[in-house]
Scaffold this active site. Structure first.
Site, mmCIF file in Angstrom:
data_model
loop_
_atom_site.group_PDB
_atom_site.id
_atom_site.type_symbol
_atom_site.label_atom_id
_atom_site.label_comp_id
_atom_site.label_asym_id
_atom_site.label_seq_id
_atom_site.Cartn_x
_atom_site.Cartn_y
_atom_site.Cartn_z
ATOM 1 N N ALA A 1 0.822 -1.213 0.000
ATOM 2 C CA ALA A 1 0.000 0.000 0.000
ATOM 3 C C ALA A 1 0.857 1.265 0.000
ATOM 4 O O ALA A 1 1.949 1.254 0.577
ATOM 5 C CB ALA A 1 -0.902 0.008 1.242
ATOM 6 N N LYS B 1 3.503 0.972 -6.756
ATOM 7 C CA LYS B 1 4.368 0.016 -7.453
ATOM 8 C C LYS B 1 3.571 -1.210 -7.901
ATOM 9 O O LYS B 1 3.881 -1.800 -8.924
ATOM 10 C CB LYS B 1 5.562 -0.362 -6.576
ATOM 11 C CG LYS B 1 6.430 0.852 -6.267
ATOM 12 C CD LYS B 1 7.615 0.535 -5.423
ATOM 13 C CE LYS B 1 8.288 1.802 -4.922
ATOM 14 N NZ LYS B 1 7.507 2.540 -3.891
ATOM 15 N N ASP C 1 -0.233 -9.826 7.259
ATOM 16 C CA ASP C 1 1.168 -9.604 7.590
ATOM 17 C C ASP C 1 1.987 -10.507 6.667
ATOM 18 O O ASP C 1 1.814 -11.732 6.697
ATOM 19 C CB ASP C 1 1.377 -9.980 9.065
ATOM 20 C CG ASP C 1 2.790 -9.678 9.531
ATOM 21 O OD1 ASP C 1 3.705 -9.622 8.673
ATOM 22 O OD2 ASP C 1 2.971 -9.509 10.743
ATOM 23 N N ASP D 1 9.410 -3.506 -1.046
ATOM 24 C CA ASP D 1 9.594 -2.063 -0.899
ATOM 25 C C ASP D 1 9.367 -1.797 0.589
ATOM 26 O O ASP D 1 8.264 -1.475 1.016
ATOM 27 C CB ASP D 1 8.570 -1.342 -1.783
ATOM 28 C CG ASP D 1 8.768 0.160 -1.791
ATOM 29 O OD1 ASP D 1 9.922 0.608 -1.795
ATOM 30 O OD2 ASP D 1 7.749 0.887 -1.780
ATOM 31 N N CYS E 1 12.992 3.968 0.869
ATOM 32 C CA CYS E 1 13.163 5.395 0.583
ATOM 33 C C CYS E 1 14.058 5.994 1.672
ATOM 34 O O CYS E 1 13.793 7.075 2.188
ATOM 35 C CB CYS E 1 11.841 6.128 0.417
ATOM 36 S SG CYS E 1 10.734 5.964 1.798
HETATM 37 N N1 SAM Z 1 5.200 -0.089 -2.260
HETATM 38 C C1 SAM Z 1 4.243 0.895 -1.787
HETATM 39 C C2 SAM Z 1 3.912 1.825 -2.926
HETATM 40 O O1 SAM Z 1 4.722 1.989 -3.836
HETATM 41 O O2 SAM Z 1 2.808 2.387 -2.928
HETATM 42 C C3 SAM Z 1 4.748 1.611 -0.551
HETATM 43 C C4 SAM Z 1 5.056 0.651 0.576
HETATM 44 S S1 SAM Z 1 5.460 1.430 2.097
HETATM 45 C C5 SAM Z 1 7.109 1.828 1.858
HETATM 46 C C6 SAM Z 1 5.556 0.067 3.177
HETATM 47 C C7 SAM Z 1 4.214 -0.580 3.505
HETATM 48 O O3 SAM Z 1 4.476 -1.806 4.186
HETATM 49 C C8 SAM Z 1 3.298 0.205 4.430
HETATM 50 O O4 SAM Z 1 2.056 0.372 3.816
HETATM 51 C C9 SAM Z 1 3.171 -0.682 5.677
HETATM 52 O O5 SAM Z 1 1.910 -0.624 6.296
HETATM 53 C C10 SAM Z 1 3.423 -2.054 5.077
HETATM 54 N N2 SAM Z 1 3.911 -3.098 5.999
HETATM 55 C C11 SAM Z 1 4.766 -2.965 7.035
HETATM 56 N N3 SAM Z 1 5.007 -4.156 7.607
HETATM 57 C C12 SAM Z 1 4.303 -5.082 6.899
HETATM 58 C C13 SAM Z 1 4.145 -6.490 7.000
HETATM 59 N N4 SAM Z 1 4.776 -7.183 7.966
HETATM 60 N N5 SAM Z 1 3.353 -7.116 6.120
HETATM 61 C C14 SAM Z 1 2.706 -6.413 5.150
HETATM 62 N N6 SAM Z 1 2.798 -5.068 5.019
HETATM 63 C C15 SAM Z 1 3.598 -4.410 5.873
#
Ligand code: SAM
Length: 289
Positions: free
Chosen positions: A113, A117, A162, A178, A229
Site C-alpha cells: 500500500a 508500485k 502480515d 519495498d 526510501c
Molecule cells: N510499495 C508501496 C507503494 O509503492 O505504494 C509503498 C510501501 S510502504 C514503503 C511500506 C508498507 O508496508 C506500508 O504500507 C506498511 O503498512 C506495510 N507493511 C509494514 N510491515 C508489513 C508487514 N509485515 N506485512 C505487510 N505489510 C507491511
C-alpha cells in the site's frame, strides 16, 4: 529542521560535504506521475487542454514531470478518477522497472500500500503478470484496493495480511520488497520528520525479517528487488549483509543515465535527494537454481 540523529548518521556515512548535499535535497518537488500503460492516454496533449504542461522523463516513457501545476490540479482533471495516470515520485518508479515483470510470471508485492508500485507492475506486464499484493495495515489496505480498482488492475490478488505470516509453501518468480523505513530520503519542509535512533533500530529489525521471509518465498532461479526510501546504510547495505549469502546473491543494477547517485555498495543504487528525486535505495537479488 533535520533531526540531529539523522544529521549525525548522514555525516558519519557520507562525510560533511555530501551530507550537506543530501540535506539540501530535502525540498518540495514538482508533481510527477506515471501514465497507466493499459489506457490510451496522450498525457502531454490531454493535460494541455487543462493548461497543464509536462515534460517527459528520459529513462521512462510512461513518466512525466509537471512544469506549471501542483498535484491538486492534476487530481481535478477527469483523467485522475479514470485512472489514466498515477501520481508517483520518480525514484519510486525504479523498483518495478528493474523487476521487469513479464506475462505469466508470479509476482509478490510484499508490502504494497498504497499501491503505486503494484499498479506499475501490473501496467508493465500488460496486466498479464500474476500479482499478489500484501498489506497489513487496514486503512492502507483499503487505499491499496481503491487504487487497484481506479487503475483497472483487476487481476491483482490483494491480501490484507502480515507478509511475515505468509506460508512458506508459497513461491514466486519475482518479489518486490519495498520495505517500510524511516523515510530518511524523503524529508521535506512540508513533512514533519520523525527520526530517532530507536525508530531506525525498529525499522531495521522489521526490514531484516521481511527480507529473510522474501528470500524463503522466492523460487529458485527467481529475482527480487529490495528497496527503501532511505539513504542510510543501516536500512540498506547492512540489511543485505545480514540476509544474503548461500544461494541468494546480489545482482548488478545499472543505473539509468542522469540519475543523481550517492555512493553505495557495489551492484546497488542509491539516489540522492534533489529538486526532482527523492532519496531512494535499491538492490537486485537472485536466488540461484
Ligand atoms: N510499495 C508501496 C507503494 O509503492 O505504494 C509503498 C510501501 S510502504 C514503503 C511500506 C508498507 O508496508 C506500508 O504500507 C506498511 O503498512 C506495510 N507493511 C509494514 N510491515 C508489513 C508487514 N509485515 N506485512 C505487510 N505489510 C507491511
Amino acid at each position: 529542521m533535520i533531526p540531529p540523529k539523522l544529521h549525525e548518521l548522514l555525516v558519519e556515512q557520507y562525510g560533511g560535504a555530501l551530507a550537506a548535499t543530501v540535506e539540501a535535497g530535502y525540498m518540495a518537488r514538482p508533481a510527477t506521475f506515471r501514465v497507466n500503460g493499459l489506457h490510451a492516454f496522450d498525457a502531454a496533449n490531454e493535460l494541455a487542454k487543462y493548461g497543464i504542461s509536462v515534460r517527459p522523463v528520459p529513462w521512462y516513457g510512461d513518466a512525466f514531470i509537471t512544469e506549471n501545476a501542483a498535484e491538486e490540479a492534476l487530481i481535478r482533471t477527469p483523467f485522475y478518477e479514470r485512472g489514466d495516470f498515477y501520481l508517483q515520485s520518480l525514484s519510486s518508479m525504479l523498483p518495478p522497472l528493474y523487476l521487469d515483470p513479464q506475462a505469466g510470471e508470479t509476482v509478490l508485492d510484499m508490502t504494497a500500500a498504497p499501491g503505486g508500485k503494484t499498479t506499475q507492475l501490473y501496467s508493465l506486464s500488460g496486466g498479464k503478470a500474476l500479482i499478489t499484493a500484501c498489506e497489513r495495515d487496514k486503512i492502507r489496505f483499503e487505499r491499496l484496493r481503491y487504487n487497484l480498482a481506479r487503475q483497472g488492475a483487476t487481476r491483482v490478488t490483494a491480501l490484507k495480511c502480515d507478509a511475515l505470516a505468509l506460508d512458506d509453501a508459497f513461491s514466486f518468480d519475482k518479489i518486490l520488497l519495498d520495505a517500510p523505513c524511516t523515510g530518511s530520503g524523503t524529508l521535506s519542509p512540508h513533512k514533519p520528520a520523525r527520526f530517532t535512533a530507536e525508530y531506525l533500530a525498529k525499522c531495521a529489525v522489521l526490514q531484516e525479517k521481511l527480507l529473510k521471509k522474501a528470500l524463503r518465498l522466492l523460487k529458485r532461479g527467481g529475482t527480487m528487488i529490495y528497496s527503501t526510501c532511505s539513504v542510510l546504510r543501516q536500512e540498506n547495505e547492512d540489511i543485505l549483509k545480514k540476509c544474503l549469502g548461500g544461494d541468494c546473491i546480489s545482482e548488478p543494477v545499472t543505473p539509468f543515465e542522469g540519475l543523481p547517485l550517492l555512493p553505495s555498495a557495489a551492484e546497488t543504487v542509491c539516489i540522492c535527494p534533489t529538486e526532482l528525486y527523492e532519496g531512494f535505495f535499491l538492490a537486485k537479488i537472485k536466488k540461484l537454481k
